[in-house]
Motif scaffolding. Structure first.
Motif, PDB file in Angstrom:
ATOM      1  N   ILE A 122      35.521  30.367 -52.070  1.00  0.00           N
ATOM      2  CA  ILE A 122      36.002  30.480 -53.443  1.00  0.00           C
ATOM      3  C   ILE A 122      37.517  30.577 -53.427  1.00  0.00           C
ATOM      4  O   ILE A 122      38.122  31.041 -52.461  1.00  0.00           O
ATOM      5  CB  ILE A 122      35.385  31.670 -54.215  1.00  0.00           C
ATOM      6  CG1 ILE A 122      35.801  33.005 -53.621  1.00  0.00           C
ATOM      7  CG2 ILE A 122      33.881  31.530 -54.304  1.00  0.00           C
ATOM      8  CD1 ILE A 122      35.488  34.191 -54.507  1.00  0.00           C
ATOM      9  N   LYS A 123      38.113  30.122 -54.518  1.00  0.00           N
ATOM     10  CA  LYS A 123      39.566  30.107 -54.681  1.00  0.00           C
ATOM     11  C   LYS A 123      39.898  30.920 -55.924  1.00  0.00           C
ATOM     12  O   LYS A 123      39.272  30.749 -56.972  1.00  0.00           O
ATOM     13  CB  LYS A 123      40.016  28.655 -54.852  1.00  0.00           C
ATOM     14  CG  LYS A 123      41.468  28.441 -55.127  1.00  0.00           C
ATOM     15  CD  LYS A 123      41.708  26.939 -55.281  1.00  0.00           C
ATOM     16  CE  LYS A 123      43.097  26.608 -55.705  1.00  0.00           C
ATOM     17  NZ  LYS A 123      43.293  25.151 -55.849  1.00  0.00           N
ATOM     18  N   THR A 124      40.864  31.805 -55.791  1.00  0.00           N
ATOM     19  CA  THR A 124      41.301  32.622 -56.918  1.00  0.00           C
ATOM     20  C   THR A 124      42.813  32.779 -56.839  1.00  0.00           C
ATOM     21  O   THR A 124      43.415  32.483 -55.802  1.00  0.00           O
ATOM     22  CB  THR A 124      40.588  33.996 -56.901  1.00  0.00           C
ATOM     23  OG1 THR A 124      40.865  34.704 -58.104  1.00  0.00           O
ATOM     24  CG2 THR A 124      41.001  34.831 -55.711  1.00  0.00           C
ATOM     25  N   GLU A 125      43.418  33.220 -57.911  1.00  0.00           N
ATOM     26  CA  GLU A 125      44.861  33.439 -57.876  1.00  0.00           C
ATOM     27  C   GLU A 125      45.184  34.518 -56.852  1.00  0.00           C
ATOM     28  O   GLU A 125      44.435  35.478 -56.693  1.00  0.00           O
ATOM     29  CB  GLU A 125      45.376  33.825 -59.259  1.00  0.00           C
ATOM     30  CG  GLU A 125      45.286  32.666 -60.222  1.00  0.00           C
ATOM     31  CD  GLU A 125      46.221  32.812 -61.400  1.00  0.00           C
ATOM     32  OE1 GLU A 125      47.218  33.547 -61.296  1.00  0.00           O
ATOM     33  OE2 GLU A 125      45.936  32.176 -62.416  1.00  0.00           O
ATOM     34  N   TYR A 126      46.317  34.350 -56.179  1.00  0.00           N
ATOM     35  CA  TYR A 126      46.701  35.286 -55.134  1.00  0.00           C
ATOM     36  C   TYR A 126      46.954  36.677 -55.702  1.00  0.00           C
ATOM     37  O   TYR A 126      47.652  36.837 -56.708  1.00  0.00           O
ATOM     38  CB  TYR A 126      47.961  34.802 -54.407  1.00  0.00           C
ATOM     39  CG  TYR A 126      48.440  35.793 -53.385  1.00  0.00           C
ATOM     40  CD1 TYR A 126      47.799  35.909 -52.165  1.00  0.00           C
ATOM     41  CD2 TYR A 126      49.503  36.648 -53.661  1.00  0.00           C
ATOM     42  CE1 TYR A 126      48.210  36.838 -51.229  1.00  0.00           C
ATOM     43  CE2 TYR A 126      49.926  37.580 -52.732  1.00  0.00           C
ATOM     44  CZ  TYR A 126      49.272  37.670 -51.516  1.00  0.00           C
ATOM     45  OH  TYR A 126      49.676  38.606 -50.601  1.00  0.00           O
ATOM     46  N   VAL A 127      46.347  37.659 -55.063  1.00  0.00           N
ATOM     47  CA  VAL A 127      46.630  39.070 -55.326  1.00  0.00           C
ATOM     48  C   VAL A 127      46.690  39.765 -53.974  1.00  0.00           C
ATOM     49  O   VAL A 127      45.952  39.414 -53.059  1.00  0.00           O
ATOM     50  CB  VAL A 127      45.569  39.752 -56.224  1.00  0.00           C
ATOM     51  CG1 VAL A 127      45.657  39.270 -57.645  1.00  0.00           C
ATOM     52  CG2 VAL A 127      44.181  39.559 -55.682  1.00  0.00           C
ATOM     53  N   ASP A 128      47.575  40.712 -53.851  1.00  0.00           N
ATOM     54  CA  ASP A 128      47.740  41.420 -52.585  1.00  0.00           C
ATOM     55  C   ASP A 128      46.826  42.644 -52.569  1.00  0.00           C
ATOM     56  O   ASP A 128      47.283  43.777 -52.688  1.00  0.00           O
ATOM     57  CB  ASP A 128      49.203  41.820 -52.395  1.00  0.00           C
ATOM     58  CG  ASP A 128      49.466  42.366 -51.003  1.00  0.00           C
ATOM     59  OD1 ASP A 128      48.647  42.121 -50.103  1.00  0.00           O
ATOM     60  OD2 ASP A 128      50.501  43.041 -50.817  1.00  0.00           O
ATOM     61  N   LEU A 129      45.517  42.378 -52.474  1.00  0.00           N
ATOM     62  CA  LEU A 129      44.517  43.438 -52.439  1.00  0.00           C
ATOM     63  C   LEU A 129      43.544  43.155 -51.300  1.00  0.00           C
ATOM     64  O   LEU A 129      43.263  41.993 -50.997  1.00  0.00           O
ATOM     65  CB  LEU A 129      43.729  43.487 -53.755  1.00  0.00           C
ATOM     66  CG  LEU A 129      44.474  43.910 -55.007  1.00  0.00           C
ATOM     67  CD1 LEU A 129      43.596  43.711 -56.240  1.00  0.00           C
ATOM     68  CD2 LEU A 129      44.903  45.368 -54.899  1.00  0.00           C
ATOM     69  N   PRO A 130      42.994  44.200 -50.686  1.00  0.00           N
ATOM     70  CA  PRO A 130      41.979  43.969 -49.656  1.00  0.00           C
ATOM     71  C   PRO A 130      40.693  43.446 -50.297  1.00  0.00           C
ATOM     72  O   PRO A 130      40.407  43.711 -51.463  1.00  0.00           O
ATOM     73  CB  PRO A 130      41.767  45.356 -49.044  1.00  0.00           C
ATOM     74  CG  PRO A 130      42.199  46.314 -50.103  1.00  0.00           C
ATOM     75  CD  PRO A 130      43.278  45.624 -50.887  1.00  0.00           C
ATOM     76  N   VAL A 131      39.924  42.697 -49.514  1.00  0.00           N
ATOM     77  CA  VAL A 131      38.646  42.159 -49.983  1.00  0.00           C
ATOM     78  C   VAL A 131      37.539  42.786 -49.153  1.00  0.00           C
ATOM     79  O   VAL A 131      37.600  42.794 -47.925  1.00  0.00           O
ATOM     80  CB  VAL A 131      38.591  40.624 -49.839  1.00  0.00           C
ATOM     81  CG1 VAL A 131      37.235  40.089 -50.280  1.00  0.00           C
ATOM     82  CG2 VAL A 131      39.707  39.970 -50.640  1.00  0.00           C
ATOM     83  N   SER A 132      36.534  43.324 -49.827  1.00  0.00           N
ATOM     84  CA  SER A 132      35.353  43.820 -49.114  1.00  0.00           C
ATOM     85  C   SER A 132      34.187  42.900 -49.446  1.00  0.00           C
ATOM     86  O   SER A 132      34.108  42.331 -50.532  1.00  0.00           O
ATOM     87  CB  SER A 132      35.049  45.274 -49.478  1.00  0.00           C
ATOM     88  OG  SER A 132      34.817  45.417 -50.851  1.00  0.00           O
ATOM     89  N   PHE A 133      33.298  42.757 -48.471  1.00  0.00           N
ATOM     90  CA  PHE A 133      32.172  41.837 -48.582  1.00  0.00           C
ATOM     91  C   PHE A 133      30.869  42.623 -48.625  1.00  0.00           C
ATOM     92  O   PHE A 133      30.753  43.676 -47.990  1.00  0.00           O
ATOM     93  CB  PHE A 133      32.150  40.894 -47.377  1.00  0.00           C
ATOM     94  CG  PHE A 133      33.329  39.965 -47.317  1.00  0.00           C
ATOM     95  CD1 PHE A 133      33.225  38.676 -47.797  1.00  0.00           C
ATOM     96  CD2 PHE A 133      34.537  40.379 -46.783  1.00  0.00           C
ATOM     97  CE1 PHE A 133      34.306  37.807 -47.743  1.00  0.00           C
ATOM     98  CE2 PHE A 133      35.627  39.523 -46.723  1.00  0.00           C
ATOM     99  CZ  PHE A 133      35.508  38.232 -47.207  1.00  0.00           C
ATOM    100  N   SER A 134      29.880  42.078 -49.340  1.00  0.00           N
ATOM    101  CA  SER A 134      28.558  42.701 -49.353  1.00  0.00           C
ATOM    102  C   SER A 134      27.967  42.609 -47.958  1.00  0.00           C
ATOM    103  O   SER A 134      28.374  41.791 -47.148  1.00  0.00           O
ATOM    104  CB  SER A 134      27.652  42.003 -50.363  1.00  0.00           C
ATOM    105  OG  SER A 134      27.459  40.647 -49.991  1.00  0.00           O
TER     106      SER A 134
END
Length: 135
Positions: A122-134
């Motif tokens: 997936i592509k989204t606008e850049y944000v400087d946040l961590p990503v957690s996955f299920s």
């Protein structure tokens, strides 16, 4: 007096066991995040190379080109083709972004017998946040 010590031991052990069994609630959802599922030539070449290196085993990764954030979930080698991946949730939480996907098996009785390596980007606008996955 022995009865008192036994009772205290039982109470202490019960408290220890109950504390170890508590379930942590996930952070609260703040808002849904906009995204687009991308495939093929829409995936940056460098990201496609990273996916190809990892695709034999389940993986999760993020990639950025400073304009967009790409979030990838791969399910490793599957014995046949025809799998479908759905995005159950992509949202902003108190601790960052959260990406939840699910893999569904082939629907036909005669799935493609060649191995496959299902993944979703997936592509989204850049944000400087961590990503957690299920899980």
């Amino acid at each position: 007096m022995r009865h008192f010590y036994r009772m205290m031991t039982v109470i202490i052990l019960t408290c220890i066991m109950l504390c170890g069994c508590s379930k942590e609630n996930p952070p609260d959802k703040i808002a849904d995040a906009d995204f687009t599922v991308i495939t093929g030539s829409d995936i940056p070449e460098e990201l496609q190379s990273l996916i190809n290196e990892r695709k034999k085993n389940p993986f999760s990764l993020t990639f950025t080109d400073q304009s967009y954030l790409y979030v990838v979930r791969g399910y490793g080698k599957q014995s046949c083709g025809g799998y479908k991946i759905t995005v159950n949730d992509f949202c902003k939480r108190e601790d960052g972004l959260y990406f939840d996907t699910e893999l569904f098996g082939p629907k036909s009785d005669n799935p493609d017998e060649r191995s496959s390596y299902p993944y979703i980007v997936i592509k989204t606008e850049y944000v400087d946040l961590p990503v957690s996955f299920s899980k």
